[in-house]
Motif scaffolding. Structure first.
Motif, PDB file in Angstrom:
ATOM      1  N   PHE A  70       0.782  -1.232   0.000  1.00  0.00           N
ATOM      2  CA  PHE A  70       0.000   0.000   0.000  1.00  0.00           C
ATOM      3  C   PHE A  70       0.820   1.292   0.000  1.00  0.00           C
ATOM      4  CE2 PHE A  70      -3.293  -2.943   1.107  1.00  0.00           C
ATOM      5  CZ  PHE A  70      -4.486  -2.343   0.715  1.00  0.00           C
ATOM      6  N   CYS A  71       2.111   1.236   0.285  1.00  0.00           N
ATOM      7  CA  CYS A  71       2.868   2.476   0.500  1.00  0.00           C
ATOM      8  C   CYS A  71       2.936   3.380  -0.722  1.00  0.00           C
ATOM      9  CB  CYS A  71       4.264   2.194   1.048  1.00  0.00           C
ATOM     10  SG  CYS A  71       5.401   1.413  -0.099  1.00  0.00           S
ATOM     11  N   ASP A  72       2.670   2.851  -1.903  1.00  0.00           N
ATOM     12  CA  ASP A  72       2.689   3.702  -3.097  1.00  0.00           C
ATOM     13  C   ASP A  72       1.291   4.178  -3.498  1.00  0.00           C
ATOM     14  OD1 ASP A  72       1.696   1.283  -4.013  1.00  0.00           O
ATOM     15  OD2 ASP A  72       2.986   1.211  -5.786  1.00  0.00           O
ATOM     16  N   SER A  73       0.316   3.965  -2.622  1.00  0.00           N
ATOM     17  CA  SER A  73      -1.045   4.379  -2.926  1.00  0.00           C
ATOM     18  C   SER A  73      -1.138   5.902  -3.023  1.00  0.00           C
ATOM     19  CB  SER A  73      -2.010   3.905  -1.826  1.00  0.00           C
ATOM     20  OG  SER A  73      -3.298   4.461  -2.035  1.00  0.00           O
ATOM     21  N   PRO A  74      -1.834   6.386  -4.035  1.00  0.00           N
ATOM     22  CA  PRO A  74      -2.010   7.837  -4.152  1.00  0.00           C
ATOM     23  C   PRO A  74      -2.922   8.406  -3.058  1.00  0.00           C
ATOM     24  CG  PRO A  74      -3.302   6.708  -5.832  1.00  0.00           C
ATOM     25  CD  PRO A  74      -2.460   5.666  -5.148  1.00  0.00           C
ATOM     26  N   TYR A  75      -3.587   7.528  -2.314  1.00  0.00           N
ATOM     27  CA  TYR A  75      -4.525   7.979  -1.288  1.00  0.00           C
ATOM     28  C   TYR A  75      -3.915   8.027   0.113  1.00  0.00           C
ATOM     29  CZ  TYR A  75      -7.732   7.338  -5.102  1.00  0.00           C
ATOM     30  OH  TYR A  75      -8.339   7.439  -6.319  1.00  0.00           O
ATOM     31  N   LEU A  85      -3.256   2.310   7.914  1.00  0.00           N
ATOM     32  CA  LEU A  85      -2.648   0.985   8.087  1.00  0.00           C
ATOM     33  C   LEU A  85      -3.356   0.210   9.196  1.00  0.00           C
ATOM     34  CD1 LEU A  85       1.180   1.702   7.735  1.00  0.00           C
ATOM     35  CD2 LEU A  85      -0.323   0.569   6.079  1.00  0.00           C
ATOM     36  N   ASN A  86      -3.686   0.875  10.294  1.00  0.00           N
ATOM     37  CA  ASN A  86      -4.416   0.203  11.370  1.00  0.00           C
ATOM     38  C   ASN A  86      -5.751  -0.326  10.862  1.00  0.00           C
ATOM     39  OD1 ASN A  86      -3.083   0.286  14.158  1.00  0.00           O
ATOM     40  ND2 ASN A  86      -2.699   2.343  13.381  1.00  0.00           N
ATOM     41  N   GLY A  87      -6.451   0.489  10.084  1.00  0.00           N
ATOM     42  CA  GLY A  87      -7.715   0.042   9.503  1.00  0.00           C
ATOM     43  C   GLY A  87      -7.545  -1.128   8.562  1.00  0.00           C
ATOM     44  N   LEU A  88      -6.497  -1.085   7.757  1.00  0.00           N
ATOM     45  CA  LEU A  88      -6.238  -2.175   6.808  1.00  0.00           C
ATOM     46  C   LEU A  88      -5.910  -3.484   7.521  1.00  0.00           C
ATOM     47  CD1 LEU A  88      -4.175  -0.182   4.172  1.00  0.00           C
ATOM     48  CD2 LEU A  88      -6.444  -1.208   3.813  1.00  0.00           C
ATOM     49  N   ILE A 109      -4.316  -9.326   0.237  1.00  0.00           N
ATOM     50  CA  ILE A 109      -3.679  -8.005   0.345  1.00  0.00           C
ATOM     51  C   ILE A 109      -3.637  -7.322  -1.019  1.00  0.00           C
ATOM     52  CG2 ILE A 109      -1.491  -6.817   0.834  1.00  0.00           C
ATOM     53  CD1 ILE A 109      -1.106  -8.962   3.097  1.00  0.00           C
ATOM     54  N   LYS A 110      -3.294  -8.061  -2.068  1.00  0.00           N
ATOM     55  CA  LYS A 110      -3.269  -7.480  -3.422  1.00  0.00           C
ATOM     56  C   LYS A 110      -4.674  -7.048  -3.850  1.00  0.00           C
ATOM     57  CE  LYS A 110       0.734 -10.050  -5.167  1.00  0.00           C
ATOM     58  NZ  LYS A 110       1.671  -8.997  -4.907  1.00  0.00           N
ATOM     59  N   LEU A 111      -5.669  -7.855  -3.542  1.00  0.00           N
ATOM     60  CA  LEU A 111      -7.047  -7.522  -3.869  1.00  0.00           C
ATOM     61  C   LEU A 111      -7.500  -6.279  -3.103  1.00  0.00           C
ATOM     62  CD1 LEU A 111      -9.702  -8.294  -5.283  1.00  0.00           C
ATOM     63  CD2 LEU A 111     -10.178  -9.811  -3.350  1.00  0.00           C
ATOM     64  N   MET A 112      -7.176  -6.223  -1.820  1.00  0.00           N
ATOM     65  CA  MET A 112      -7.514  -5.048  -1.015  1.00  0.00           C
ATOM     66  C   MET A 112      -6.888  -3.795  -1.613  1.00  0.00           C
ATOM     67  SD  MET A 112      -7.110  -6.646   2.850  1.00  0.00           S
ATOM     68  CE  MET A 112      -7.003  -5.035   3.645  1.00  0.00           C
ATOM     69  N   LEU A 115      -8.620  -2.728  -4.919  1.00  0.00           N
ATOM     70  CA  LEU A 115      -9.925  -2.120  -4.640  1.00  0.00           C
ATOM     71  C   LEU A 115      -9.767  -0.746  -3.987  1.00  0.00           C
ATOM     72  CD1 LEU A 115     -11.753  -5.299  -3.326  1.00  0.00           C
ATOM     73  CD2 LEU A 115     -12.219  -4.109  -5.491  1.00  0.00           C
ATOM     74  N   PHE A 116      -8.861  -0.642  -3.013  1.00  0.00           N
ATOM     75  CA  PHE A 116      -8.614   0.612  -2.296  1.00  0.00           C
ATOM     76  C   PHE A 116      -8.187   1.713  -3.264  1.00  0.00           C
ATOM     77  CE2 PHE A 116      -5.733   3.413   0.169  1.00  0.00           C
ATOM     78  CZ  PHE A 116      -6.555   3.761   1.242  1.00  0.00           C
ATOM     79  N   ASP A 117      -7.237   1.392  -4.130  1.00  0.00           N
ATOM     80  CA  ASP A 117      -6.738   2.374  -5.097  1.00  0.00           C
ATOM     81  C   ASP A 117      -7.680   2.557  -6.278  1.00  0.00           C
ATOM     82  OD1 ASP A 117      -4.502   2.868  -3.586  1.00  0.00           O
ATOM     83  OD2 ASP A 117      -3.111   1.771  -4.885  1.00  0.00           O
TER      84      ASP A 117
END
Length: 161
Positions: A70-75, A85-88, A109-112, A115-117
């Motif tokens: 997730f660290c490269d997520s634009p969000y 991260l706690n929520g994830l 994790i990849k699916l999450m 979907l998140f991004d």
């Protein structure tokens, strides 16, 4: 006499915090860095989520995998990074149960992340309450992961009889 595993918990937690902090090398490239206190909070969240979901975990690689994915997520921003991260972590353990463990840790994790991004546009509420719930329901009923409820009977719910 069996050893009291609670005696080892502080040592395990210190090691987990150190492993999480080692992820800062990668996440710093995206302007995201966790403090020691934030890493300890993630370990506590994992411990609580495991208990709430009746799960046991050997090894602590899930948090690091979530961070790397997730660290490269634009969000994600420095302001929402630790909280997200706690929520994830909580969502991950909930949906390991809800998907009946039919999805591997890495695939979940990849699916999450996708979907998140993607359709969730950074919303944990949409990720947990809509997208992952739909996938878990589909898995429980033997449907394709991306099948929608309106495909169940092929008919139109608004159709008059």
């Amino acid at each position: 006499m069996e050893p009291d595993l609670e005696l080892f918990r502080p040592l395990i937690e210190v090691q987990a915090v150190d492993e999480i902090l080692s992820c800062n090398q990668r996440s710093a490239r995206f302007g995201l860095v966790l403090t020691g206190a934030q890493a300890a909070e993630l370990v506590a969240t994992r411990h609580r989520a495991l208990g709430e979901n009746g799960r046991i975990e050997f090894g602590g690689g899930i948090i690091q995998k979530i961070i790397r994915e997730f660290c490269d997520s634009p969000y994600l921003t420095e302001q929402n990074y630790a909280q997200t991260l706690n929520g994830l972590v909580e969502i991950f353990y909930t949906y390991k149960n809800e998907t009946l463990d039919r999805i591997s840790d890495d695939d979940l994790i990849k699916l999450m992340n996708a979907l998140f991004d993607g359709v969730c546009r950074g919303s944990l509420e949409l990720l947990e309450g809509r997208e992952l719930e739909k996938i878990a329901r589909n898995l429980r009923f033997g449907r394709d992961l991306d099948e929608t409820d309106d495909e169940d009977d092929g008919g139109d719910a608004d159709e008059e009889y």
